[in-house]
Structure formats: structure tokens, C-alpha cells
Enzyme design. Structure first.
Site, PDB file in Angstrom:
ATOM      1  N   LYS A  42       0.972  -1.219   0.269  1.00 66.00           N
ATOM      2  CA  LYS A  42       0.102   0.067   0.055  1.00 66.00           C
ATOM      3  C   LYS A  42       1.103   1.489   0.063  1.00 66.00           C
ATOM      4  O   LYS A  42       2.080   1.430   0.879  1.00 66.00           O
ATOM      5  CB  LYS A  42      -1.330  -0.146   1.668  1.00 66.00           C
ATOM      6  N   GLY A  93       9.722  -1.231   4.325  1.00 68.38           N
ATOM      7  CA  GLY A  93       9.799   0.037   3.770  1.00 68.38           C
ATOM      8  C   GLY A  93       8.623   0.888   3.585  1.00 68.38           C
ATOM      9  O   GLY A  93       8.648   1.692   3.006  1.00 68.38           O
ATOM     10  N   ASP A 126      -2.455  -1.886   9.833  1.00 67.35           N
ATOM     11  CA  ASP A 126      -2.859  -2.244   8.493  1.00 67.35           C
ATOM     12  C   ASP A 126      -3.490  -3.667   7.773  1.00 67.35           C
ATOM     13  O   ASP A 126      -3.840  -3.404   6.496  1.00 67.35           O
ATOM     14  CB  ASP A 126      -1.271  -2.031   7.433  1.00 67.35           C
TER      15      ASP A 126
HETATM   16  O1  C5P Z   1      -0.995  -2.341  14.874  1.00 66.74           O
HETATM   17  P1  C5P Z   1       0.433  -2.702  14.159  1.00 66.74           P
HETATM   18  O2  C5P Z   1       0.941  -3.596  15.271  1.00 66.74           O
HETATM   19  O3  C5P Z   1       0.698  -2.846  13.023  1.00 66.74           O
HETATM   20  O4  C5P Z   1       1.767  -1.697  15.009  1.00 66.74           O
HETATM   21  C1  C5P Z   1       2.696  -1.297  15.415  1.00 66.74           C
HETATM   22  C2  C5P Z   1       2.997  -0.242  15.908  1.00 66.74           C
HETATM   23  O5  C5P Z   1       3.210   0.706  15.133  1.00 66.74           O
HETATM   24  C3  C5P Z   1       2.319  -0.631  17.495  1.00 66.74           C
HETATM   25  O6  C5P Z   1       3.031  -0.872  18.508  1.00 66.74           O
HETATM   26  C4  C5P Z   1       2.554   1.365  17.649  1.00 66.74           C
HETATM   27  O7  C5P Z   1       3.778   2.278  17.653  1.00 66.74           O
HETATM   28  C5  C5P Z   1       2.548   1.965  16.445  1.00 66.74           C
HETATM   29  N1  C5P Z   1       1.232   2.533  15.909  1.00 66.74           N
HETATM   30  C6  C5P Z   1       1.474   4.047  16.555  1.00 66.74           C
HETATM   31  N2  C5P Z   1      -0.598   4.151  15.614  1.00 66.74           N
HETATM   32  C7  C5P Z   1      -1.213   3.633  14.874  1.00 66.74           C
HETATM   33  C8  C5P Z   1      -0.952   2.635  14.132  1.00 66.74           C
HETATM   34  C9  C5P Z   1       0.460   1.895  14.427  1.00 66.74           C
HETATM   35  O8  C5P Z   1       1.044   4.577  17.096  1.00 66.74           O
HETATM   36  N3  C5P Z   1      -2.546   3.854  14.849  1.00 66.74           N
END
Ligand code: C5P
Length: 311
Positions: free
Chosen positions: A14, A102, A141
């Protein structure tokens, strides 16, 4: 009917056409408004019968992909098994075309592909709604990687509504040598903003109007990425990459998500070829790829309809 021996699924990378980042909540997650677009750069996951969940990885972009339970595809398979009462028995193989760390949600694409592949292999009969809930649990995501196209994400980026758009956008991607960690880039966003009031993120009407009109020339100036300055702060050489893309004639250049991949918007497929050739010659990045979007989300492989890209 004989049981399936293996199932192949492609899932796309994406770009964020808008990524507006609000304040972090008590759970550490930031409130975002994201306009996602899938592009024709894919990982392919094959799921075959196995004992427990095992994973192998190869392809153009293997990087440092973990093959243990920290891999999002493994987590997705385990989460699907738990939710449907199946034994978590599967061998997953990932052929990576999406750069690792990336900023293009390659790990989330793998998780979405693993959900679709295991769902077919195990014949769970799970509905899309339940699958979306499992996807959101695996990562912010992942729900978008399941649906694909163009969508607006709110909350953590996982609450989706489809967006009406016209036409395709043509992009040139510049891949960097090393990845960036998404949580580290979010921390840098917070550090750079310390002591300032952070406005609530809002959907850009300028961007949505440009996307509805399907005019790349209007989309270019409307692209937004609140993570870009943090990515540039952590990886200053990206400033040179962005400058080289614009000198190569791109309409606009932007860091993709948390970076370090940079995405350059072109007027057409032909124009993207010109930009790619010039950007490649500038020698500012590891490699370049031409892609277009939107494309479908994670789906069973159908050779005739497989998205194509040229590197
Ligand atoms: O949801 P995901 O595990 O992909 O997110 C990885 C990290 O990115 C989270 O632990 C957080 O630190 C950060 N994140 C965030 N706000 C979001 C999505 C992700 O702070 N909306």
C-alpha cells in the site's frame, strides 16, 4: 472433492495518499486518518498442509524477515485457527516482492494473504466481517490489505470505509538500503512535536476531490504524510532521494507511510518510465520500481489477473 494440497494468494503493498497522525492514546496507538491505495507490488503466499505453523521466505526482498511467531503471517494463521477452532497446522511460504520494513505494509500484506490462504486450506467458511475483525487484531494495516482498492482508515487506521475514485495512478518507487521500524518512526513523530498542540486528524477534501476527478496533476499537491519529517529526521539521505525524484520530472514525491520507501507520482505509465530511468541513473537509492494502483486486496492467485510490475 479432494482436499486442497496447497493454496496461493497474492497480497499487495500500500501507499498512503494521506497519512494524518493525531495524538497517541493511552494504549500508545495514534489516532490517524489514512487514505490507503493498494499498488501492483505484491507478495505471494503459499499455504500447504503442515504440522504446527512453519514459515519459509524467499524472493526479491527477503531482508531480515523473522520466521518465528513474531512474523505477522504466522500470527494471522494462529489467530484464524483460534477463532475457528481449527488446529493451527500449516506450512506458509512467502515469496517477497514488497520491501521489508519499507513503509509499504509488506508484513500486513503477508498477514492478510495468510488469512485468505488458511481460510481456503482449512475451509473455515468464515465471513468477510469476521475475517476483518481478526485482521484488525493482527495489525492496524491488515484489514486494508484484505480489501484493497482505495479506502479511508480511521482509528488506528483499521476502521475502513471505501473511497470512490476514478482511474489509475502511476508511481515510481525508490527503495532504500535499510528498513525503518514503524514504532520508532511514530516515536520520532511524537519527539518532534513535543510541546506543541496536535490537531485532530481530518480527511483532506482536496485529496478526495482530486481522487474523484482522477487527475494525477491534482492528486500530487494534495498528498499528505505527517510521518515524513520523522522519517527524514531518522534517515536524512531520503531528502536527496526526494529531490532526485522531483528533478527526474515526477509530479510529486512523498515518503511512503513510515518510510524509507519514497513514492513519486507520474502523469501516465509512459511518464513513469521516464522518471524511473532518470531516478535510477541518479544513483540515490538501492533500486526503483514502477507500479500502478489501485489493485485488488489479498486474493487467491489467478494467473491471468495477477498484477504486474516492472523493476
Ligand atoms: O498495529 P501495528 O502492530 O501494525 O502497529 C505497530 C506499531 O506502530 C504499534 O505498536 C504502535 O507503536 C505504532 N502505531 C501507532 N499508531 C497507529 C498504528 C501503529 O502508534 N495508528
Amino acid at each position: 472433492m479432494s482436499p486442497l494440497t496447497s493454496v496461493a494468494v497474492t497480497a499487495p503493498a500500500k501507499l498512503n495518499l494521506q497519512l494524518s497522525v493525531g495524538a497517541a492514546g493511552d494504549d500508545g496507538y495514534h489516532d490517524v486518518v489514512s487514505v490507503y491505495q493498494t499498488v501492483s507490488l505484491v507478495d505471494e503466499i503459499t499455504a500447504s498442509p503442515g504440522q504446527g505453523v512453519s514459515l519459509t521466505v524467499d524472493g526479491a526482498e527477503t531482508g531480515d524477515v523473522p520466521v518465528d511467531e513474531s512474523n505477522l503471517a504466522v500470527r494471522a494463521a494462529v489467530a484464524l485457527a483460534e477463532a475457528t477452532g481449527r488446529a493451527a497446522d500449516v506450512h506458509l511460504h512467502i515469496d517477497k516482492g514488497i520491501p521489508v520494513a519499507g513503509g509499504m505494509a509488506g508484513g500486513s500484506a503477508d498477514a492478510a494473504a495468510a488469512l485468505v490462504a488458511c481460510d481456503a486450506l482449512w475451509s473455515t467458511g468464515l465471513g468477510r466481517h469476521d475475517m476483518q475483525a481478526i485482521a484488525a487484531h493482527v495489525g492496524s494495516d491488515v484489514p486494508f490489505a484484505l480489501v484493497g482498492g482505495v479506502a479511508v482508515g480511521t482509528g488506528r487506521g483499521d476502521r475502513l470505509s471505501p473511497a470512490l475514485v476514478r482511474g489509475d495512478l502511476h508511481w515510481v518507487l525508490a527503495f532504500d538500503d535499510d528498513g525503518l521500524s514503524t514504532p520508532v518512526v511514530y516515536e520520532e513523530v511524537d519527539r518532534l512535536r513535543e510541546g506543541t498542540a496536535v490537531p485532530e486528524p481530518r480527511l483532506s477534501e482536496k485529496l478526495m476531490t482530486a481522487l474523484r476527478a482522477g487527475e494525477a496533476e491534482s492528486v500530487g499537491p494534495a498528498l499528505v504524510n505527517d510521518m515524513q519529517s520523522a522519517a527524514l529526521s531518522l534517515r536524512p539521505r531520503l531528502a536527496r532521494t526526494l529531490a532526485a525524484g522531483e528533478e527526474s520530472g515526477a509530479l510529486t514525491g512523498i515518503v511512503s507511510g513510515s518510510g524509507p520507501t519514497c513514492a513519486f507520482l507520474a502523469r501516465s505509465a509512459e511518464h513513469a518510465l521516464d522518471v524511473a530511468v532518470q531516478l535510477s541513473a541518479a544513483g540515490v537509492c538501492r533500486s526503483v520500481a514502477r507500479v500502478h494502483g489501485p489493485v485488488a486486496g489479498a486474493r487467491l492467485v489467478d494467473d491471468a489477473a495477477r498484477p504486474r510490475y516492472v523493476r
